[in-house]
Design a protein around this motif. Structure first.
Motif, PDB file in Angstrom:
ATOM      1  N   UNK A 182      27.625  52.394 -20.316  1.00 41.54           N
ATOM      2  CA  UNK A 182      26.903  51.667 -21.380  1.00 41.54           C
ATOM      3  C   UNK A 182      25.404  51.701 -21.100  1.00 41.54           C
ATOM      4  N   UNK A 183      25.032  51.484 -19.852  1.00 43.93           N
ATOM      5  CA  UNK A 183      23.615  51.562 -19.466  1.00 43.93           C
ATOM      6  C   UNK A 183      23.085  52.973 -19.718  1.00 43.93           C
ATOM      7  N   UNK A 216      22.473  53.474 -23.475  1.00 36.63           N
ATOM      8  CA  UNK A 216      21.258  52.765 -23.886  1.00 36.63           C
ATOM      9  C   UNK A 216      20.009  53.457 -23.339  1.00 36.63           C
ATOM     10  N   UNK A 217      20.108  53.950 -22.103  1.00 34.15           N
ATOM     11  CA  UNK A 217      18.969  54.645 -21.497  1.00 34.15           C
ATOM     12  C   UNK A 217      18.665  55.972 -22.152  1.00 34.15           C
ATOM     13  N   UNK A 218      19.684  56.600 -22.712  1.00 35.99           N
ATOM     14  CA  UNK A 218      19.448  57.886 -23.363  1.00 35.99           C
ATOM     15  C   UNK A 218      18.694  57.730 -24.686  1.00 35.99           C
ATOM     16  N   UNK A 219      18.609  56.499 -25.175  1.00 35.96           N
ATOM     17  CA  UNK A 219      17.852  56.238 -26.399  1.00 35.96           C
ATOM     18  C   UNK A 219      16.350  56.140 -26.126  1.00 35.96           C
ATOM     19  N   UNK A 229      15.618  60.395 -19.117  1.00 32.98           N
ATOM     20  CA  UNK A 229      16.959  60.867 -19.427  1.00 32.98           C
ATOM     21  C   UNK A 229      17.509  61.775 -18.330  1.00 32.98           C
ATOM     22  N   UNK A 230      16.653  62.594 -17.754  1.00 30.35           N
ATOM     23  CA  UNK A 230      17.084  63.472 -16.663  1.00 30.35           C
ATOM     24  C   UNK A 230      17.475  62.653 -15.442  1.00 30.35           C
ATOM     25  N   UNK A 231      16.674  61.648 -15.125  1.00 27.08           N
ATOM     26  CA  UNK A 231      17.001  60.778 -13.978  1.00 27.08           C
ATOM     27  C   UNK A 231      18.333  60.067 -14.218  1.00 27.08           C
ATOM     28  N   UNK A 232      18.520  59.545 -15.419  1.00 28.84           N
ATOM     29  CA  UNK A 232      19.780  58.877 -15.751  1.00 28.84           C
ATOM     30  C   UNK A 232      20.968  59.832 -15.647  1.00 28.84           C
ATOM     31  N   UNK A 233      20.791  61.073 -16.057  1.00 28.90           N
ATOM     32  CA  UNK A 233      21.871  62.049 -15.977  1.00 28.90           C
ATOM     33  C   UNK A 233      22.277  62.296 -14.527  1.00 28.90           C
ATOM     34  N   UNK A 234      21.293  62.443 -13.638  1.00 27.36           N
ATOM     35  CA  UNK A 234      21.606  62.648 -12.220  1.00 27.36           C
ATOM     36  C   UNK A 234      22.271  61.408 -11.613  1.00 27.36           C
ATOM     37  N   UNK A 235      21.812  60.235 -12.041  1.00 21.83           N
ATOM     38  CA  UNK A 235      22.426  58.992 -11.554  1.00 21.83           C
ATOM     39  C   UNK A 235      23.887  58.908 -11.989  1.00 21.83           C
ATOM     40  N   UNK A 236      24.158  59.259 -13.231  1.00 24.84           N
ATOM     41  CA  UNK A 236      25.534  59.225 -13.742  1.00 24.84           C
ATOM     42  C   UNK A 236      26.416  60.198 -12.973  1.00 24.84           C
ATOM     43  N   UNK A 237      25.940  61.425 -12.773  1.00 27.58           N
ATOM     44  CA  UNK A 237      26.742  62.404 -12.042  1.00 27.58           C
ATOM     45  C   UNK A 237      26.977  61.960 -10.602  1.00 27.58           C
ATOM     46  N   UNK A 238      25.983  61.375  -9.968  1.00 27.93           N
ATOM     47  CA  UNK A 238      26.169  60.859  -8.602  1.00 27.93           C
ATOM     48  C   UNK A 238      27.200  59.729  -8.599  1.00 27.93           C
ATOM     49  N   UNK A 239      27.124  58.861  -9.593  1.00 26.33           N
ATOM     50  CA  UNK A 239      28.092  57.761  -9.678  1.00 26.33           C
ATOM     51  C   UNK A 239      29.507  58.282  -9.897  1.00 26.33           C
ATOM     52  N   UNK A 240      29.669  59.251 -10.779  1.00 25.03           N
ATOM     53  CA  UNK A 240      30.992  59.836 -11.028  1.00 25.03           C
ATOM     54  C   UNK A 240      31.540  60.470  -9.752  1.00 25.03           C
TER      55      UNK A 240
END
Length: 192
Positions: free
Chosen positions: A109-110, A113-116, A123-134
Motif C-alpha cells: 500500500x505504501x 501511494x509512493x508511486x503516485x 519511484x526507483x528507490x521504492x522499487x528497490x525497497x519493495x524487491x528487497x522486502x520481497x
C-alpha cells in the motif's frame, strides 16, 4: 394356513410394557392403510411463503454457525485443507511468531501511494525497497517452512509428516487480523 409371527410384531411385543399385556390395548390393531394415511404429509407445504421463509432462516442459522465454528477453529467446520493436528500445529506455530511476510500488504500500500509521487528517483528507490522486502519475505518463509517440517518430524515421526510448507507460507503471508481460522495462540506462545 396359520400365520407365523414376523420380526416386526415380535419386536413390538417385546417393547410393550407389562400393563398393556395384562389389560389389553383396548382398541383394534390399525390396518396398514390406516397407518400409511396417518404418516402422510404433503410434499409441498400449503403455505409456501412460510415454508420458504422458514427454510431461508434455517439456512442462515446454519451458515452463521459454520462461519463462527470456522473462525474459532472447530475441526468439523474447517475446510479439508485446514483439518488435522499437523495443520493446527502449523497454524499455531505461524501465529505465535512475527513474520516479515505478514507486513507485505501494508508495504505494498505504501508502495502504491509512493508511486503516485512525481519524480523517477523516489519511484526507483521504492522499487528497490519493495524487491528487497520481497526477497527478505521469501527467505523468511523458506526458513520457517524448514523449521516447521523439522518440528513436525520430531513430534509425529519423519515418515508421517504431511507436506505443509506451502500451507505455512500462505498462512505467514496473510495479515494476522485477516487469517481464517483466527489465531488461537498469542504472539510468543509456542505450540505444544
Amino acid at each position: 394356513m396359520a400365520k407365523t409371527p414376523t420380526k416386526v410384531t415380535d419386536a413390538a411385543a417385546d417393547h410393550s410394557d407389562a400393563s398393556d399385556l395384562a389389560a389389553g390395548k383396548g382398541r383394534p390393531t390399525p390396518t396398514r392403510r390406516e397407518k400409511e394415511a396417518a404418516r402422510k404429509r404433503p410434499l409441498v407445504s400449503s403455505d409456501r411463503s412460510e415454508a420458504r421463509r422458514r427454510s431461508r432462516q434455517q439456512a442462515t442459522t446454519e451458515r452463521e454457525r459454520a462461519r463462527i465454528g470456522m473462525a474459532n477453529g472447530e475441526e468439523k467446520y474447517l475446510p479439508v485443507r485446514d483439518r488435522g493436528v499437523q495443520k493446527r500445529f502449523v497454524r499455531d506455530y505461524i501465529d505465535a511468531r512475527f513474520s516479515v511476510a505478514e507486513m507485505m500488504i501494508p508495504i505494498l500500500v505504501v508502495y502504491v501511494l509512493g508511486s503516485l509521487v512525481p519524480g523517477t528517483t523516489a519511484q526507483t528507490i521504492l522499487l528497490f525497497v519493495i524487491w528487497a522486502f520481497v526477497l527478505v519475505a521469501v527467505i523468511d518463509v523458506i526458513i520457517v517452512g524448514k523449521r516447521i517440517e523439522r518440528r513436525l518430524a520430531e513430534k509425529y515421526g519423519k515418515d508421517k509428516v504431511e507436506k505443509v510448507r506451502m500451507y505455512a507460507a500462505m498462512r505467514a503471508l496473510q495479515f494476522r487480523p485477516l487469517r481464517l481460522p483466527k489465531p488461537q495462540v498469542k504472539r510468543g506462545q509456542k505450540p505444544a
